[in-house]
Design a protein around this motif. Structure first.
Motif, PDB file in Angstrom:
ATOM      1  N   ASP A 211       0.778  -1.130  -0.064  1.00  0.00           N
ATOM      2  CA  ASP A 211       0.015   0.026  -0.118  1.00  0.00           C
ATOM      3  C   ASP A 211       0.745   1.344  -0.047  1.00  0.00           C
ATOM      4  N   TRP A 212       2.012   1.400   0.750  1.00  0.00           N
ATOM      5  CA  TRP A 212       2.893   2.645   0.896  1.00  0.00           C
ATOM      6  C   TRP A 212       3.540   2.537  -0.502  1.00  0.00           C
ATOM      7  N   LEU A 213       3.849   1.517  -1.114  1.00  0.00           N
ATOM      8  CA  LEU A 213       4.601   1.594  -2.457  1.00  0.00           C
ATOM      9  C   LEU A 213       3.590   2.226  -3.523  1.00  0.00           C
ATOM     10  N   ARG A 214       2.534   1.624  -3.350  1.00  0.00           N
ATOM     11  CA  ARG A 214       1.224   2.243  -4.283  1.00  0.00           C
ATOM     12  C   ARG A 214       0.787   3.701  -4.034  1.00  0.00           C
ATOM     13  N   GLU A 215       0.544   3.909  -2.891  1.00  0.00           N
ATOM     14  CA  GLU A 215      -0.073   5.279  -2.341  1.00  0.00           C
ATOM     15  C   GLU A 215       1.005   6.494  -2.198  1.00  0.00           C
ATOM     16  N   THR A 216       2.163   5.868  -1.816  1.00  0.00           N
ATOM     17  CA  THR A 216       3.281   6.932  -1.720  1.00  0.00           C
ATOM     18  C   THR A 216       4.447   7.109  -2.650  1.00  0.00           C
ATOM     19  N   VAL A 217       4.800   6.103  -3.104  1.00  0.00           N
ATOM     20  CA  VAL A 217       6.052   5.991  -3.998  1.00  0.00           C
ATOM     21  C   VAL A 217       5.506   6.114  -5.322  1.00  0.00           C
ATOM     22  N   LEU A 218       4.505   5.440  -5.769  1.00  0.00           N
ATOM     23  CA  LEU A 218       4.059   5.476  -7.005  1.00  0.00           C
ATOM     24  C   LEU A 218       3.240   6.859  -7.319  1.00  0.00           C
ATOM     25  N   ALA A 219       2.630   7.119  -6.257  1.00  0.00           N
ATOM     26  CA  ALA A 219       1.900   8.655  -6.380  1.00  0.00           C
ATOM     27  C   ALA A 219       2.707   9.794  -6.369  1.00  0.00           C
ATOM     28  N   ASP A 220       3.797   9.487  -5.984  1.00  0.00           N
ATOM     29  CA  ASP A 220       4.937  10.605  -5.978  1.00  0.00           C
ATOM     30  C   ASP A 220       5.831  10.556  -7.304  1.00  0.00           C
ATOM     31  N   GLY A 221       5.397   9.617  -8.013  1.00  0.00           N
ATOM     32  CA  GLY A 221       6.237   9.420  -9.276  1.00  0.00           C
ATOM     33  C   GLY A 221       7.798   8.754  -9.318  1.00  0.00           C
ATOM     34  N   LYS A 222       7.821   8.431  -8.133  1.00  0.00           N
ATOM     35  CA  LYS A 222       9.260   7.548  -7.925  1.00  0.00           C
ATOM     36  C   LYS A 222       9.231   6.134  -8.511  1.00  0.00           C
ATOM     37  N   ILE A 223       8.341   5.874  -8.739  1.00  0.00           N
ATOM     38  CA  ILE A 223       8.412   4.414  -9.523  1.00  0.00           C
ATOM     39  C   ILE A 223       6.950   4.556 -10.682  1.00  0.00           C
ATOM     40  N   VAL A 224       7.107   3.321 -11.658  1.00  0.00           N
ATOM     41  CA  VAL A 224       5.961   3.246 -12.626  1.00  0.00           C
ATOM     42  C   VAL A 224       4.876   2.285 -12.240  1.00  0.00           C
ATOM     43  N   PRO A 225       3.880   2.266 -12.660  1.00  0.00           N
ATOM     44  CA  PRO A 225       2.654   1.202 -12.435  1.00  0.00           C
ATOM     45  C   PRO A 225       3.367  -0.222 -12.604  1.00  0.00           C
ATOM     46  N   ALA A 226       3.971  -0.298 -13.766  1.00  0.00           N
ATOM     47  CA  ALA A 226       4.541  -1.602 -14.116  1.00  0.00           C
ATOM     48  C   ALA A 226       5.550  -2.150 -13.222  1.00  0.00           C
ATOM     49  N   ASP A 227       6.167  -1.449 -12.254  1.00  0.00           N
ATOM     50  CA  ASP A 227       7.062  -1.959 -11.176  1.00  0.00           C
ATOM     51  C   ASP A 227       6.408  -2.671  -9.975  1.00  0.00           C
ATOM     52  N   LEU A 228       5.143  -2.105 -10.093  1.00  0.00           N
ATOM     53  CA  LEU A 228       4.117  -3.089  -9.013  1.00  0.00           C
ATOM     54  C   LEU A 228       3.914  -4.304  -9.488  1.00  0.00           C
ATOM     55  N   ASP A 229       4.165  -4.587 -10.781  1.00  0.00           N
ATOM     56  CA  ASP A 229       3.772  -5.927 -11.247  1.00  0.00           C
ATOM     57  C   ASP A 229       4.918  -6.847 -11.410  1.00  0.00           C
ATOM     58  N   ARG A 230       6.023  -6.391 -10.635  1.00  0.00           N
ATOM     59  CA  ARG A 230       7.477  -7.274 -10.759  1.00  0.00           C
ATOM     60  C   ARG A 230       7.392  -8.305  -9.679  1.00  0.00           C
ATOM     61  N   PHE A 231       6.352  -7.999  -8.744  1.00  0.00           N
ATOM     62  CA  PHE A 231       6.207  -9.083  -7.498  1.00  0.00           C
ATOM     63  C   PHE A 231       4.718  -9.604  -7.298  1.00  0.00           C
ATOM     64  N   HIS A 232       4.691 -10.695  -6.794  1.00  0.00           N
ATOM     65  CA  HIS A 232       3.206 -11.325  -6.639  1.00  0.00           C
ATOM     66  C   HIS A 232       3.048 -11.779  -5.321  1.00  0.00           C
ATOM     67  N   LEU A 233       1.770 -11.370  -4.728  1.00  0.00           N
ATOM     68  CA  LEU A 233       1.372 -11.447  -3.374  1.00  0.00           C
ATOM     69  C   LEU A 233       0.358 -12.528  -3.393  1.00  0.00           C
ATOM     70  N   THR A 234       0.559 -13.478  -2.164  1.00  0.00           N
ATOM     71  CA  THR A 234      -0.412 -14.377  -2.217  1.00  0.00           C
ATOM     72  C   THR A 234      -0.378 -15.187  -0.662  1.00  0.00           C
ATOM     73  N   ASP A 235      -1.253 -15.944  -0.305  1.00  0.00           N
ATOM     74  CA  ASP A 235      -1.215 -16.673   1.066  1.00  0.00           C
ATOM     75  C   ASP A 235      -1.259 -18.060   0.791  1.00  0.00           C
ATOM     76  N   ASP A 236      -1.461 -18.566  -0.467  1.00  0.00           N
ATOM     77  CA  ASP A 236      -1.718 -19.839  -0.754  1.00  0.00           C
ATOM     78  C   ASP A 236      -0.283 -20.418  -1.545  1.00  0.00           C
ATOM     79  N   VAL A 237       0.310 -21.497  -1.027  1.00  0.00           N
ATOM     80  CA  VAL A 237       1.572 -22.145  -1.219  1.00  0.00           C
ATOM     81  C   VAL A 237       1.410 -22.597  -2.435  1.00  0.00           C
ATOM     82  N   ASP A 238       0.309 -23.295  -2.960  1.00  0.00           N
ATOM     83  CA  ASP A 238       0.132 -23.518  -4.535  1.00  0.00           C
ATOM     84  C   ASP A 238       0.207 -22.746  -5.370  1.00  0.00           C
ATOM     85  N   GLU A 239      -0.188 -21.428  -5.137  1.00  0.00           N
ATOM     86  CA  GLU A 239      -0.301 -20.151  -5.968  1.00  0.00           C
ATOM     87  C   GLU A 239       1.236 -19.705  -5.951  1.00  0.00           C
TER      88      GLU A 239
END
Length: 247
Positions: A211-239
């Protein structure tokens, strides 16, 4: 010695390989003399040139040990994760699942989540690797590491993680875990590595950071939207494991 052009006296000069020394920097004796003379102080073993040889030896040991490892995935997480923690069980499942997919498992070799991943890999009959690091608080390699090496230098160790892994699975952890996570994302962002999946396991733990990366870092132009696609978040081991299926 006098400069034939200006008539000025040229300073004392000594060449040590490609290095040129002048004036007070000129050393007495020769390199061979200092090598073969067993008398005198031993401070030379702590000099930067000597450290270069130690660094070189760490790369040689690491490359030699891991060159024939085959497909592998690194699993990161806190050394403070307790055996009764849910994340310990998940890390063990991750280690086992990676072996079932045909991967070796590489961790930092310590206790906690690292131990759990090594345990899962070893008990599943796979290759369980630990890349340790010398620390002021000695912890050593956990008992489930089947191939292990302990490094003096973080950067040599980090090179082994990136070079011999097909990607990272990152469990909840502290500064060391965050360091490895952001280094991997940076290497992908700067195209030093390609096809390098990074999976964060544990939505409750990682959501605040994202959330901080999206709402602060991205919003302030320090990264681009595609940078948030460089990792995947899950609770599921199989996923999480699905990102590492061998093609």
């Amino acid at each position: 010695m006098t400069d034939q052009t200006s008539g000025a006296k040229r300073p004392r000069e000594h060449h040590r390989g490609p290095v040129r020394l002048r004036r007070a920097q000129v050393e007495s004796g020769t390199t061979d003399q200092r090598l073969l003379d067993s008398r005198g102080p031993t401070d030379w073993v702590h000099t930067d040139p000597w450290r270069v040889l130690r660094i070189q030896s760490e790369f040689i040991e690491g490359f030699g040990m891991l060159a024939e490892l085959g497909p592998a995935v690194s699993v990161f997480g806190s050394a403070r994760t307790k055996p009764d923690d849910t994340m310990y069980a998940l890390a063990e499942s991750v280690g086992r699942g990676l072996v079932e997919l045909g991967h070796a498992v590489i961790t930092g070799g310590g206790p906690g989540a690292m131990e759990a991943a090594n345990k899962g890999a070893s008990k599943a009959g796979g290759v369980s690797v630990g890349l340790g690091i010398e620390l002021p608080f000695e912890q050593g390699l956990n008992e489930w590491v089947d191939i292990g090496i302990t490094f003096r230098y973080f950067f040599a160790r980090k090179t082994m993680f990136v070079k011999y892994s097909q990607g990272y699975i990152v469990m909840p952890g502290g500064f060391g875990t965050l360091d490895e996570l952001f280094e991997a994302i940076t290497l992908a962002q700067t195209q030093r590595v390609t096809s390098f999946p990074v999976v964060l396991l544990g939505t409750a733990y990682w959501s605040g950071l994202i959330d901080w990366l999206r709402e602060t870092v991205l919003a302030d132009g320090k990264i681009v939207p595609a940078d948030l696609d460089r990792f995947h978040l899950t609770d599921d081991v199989d996923e999480a494991l699905s990102h590492f299926a061998l093609r």
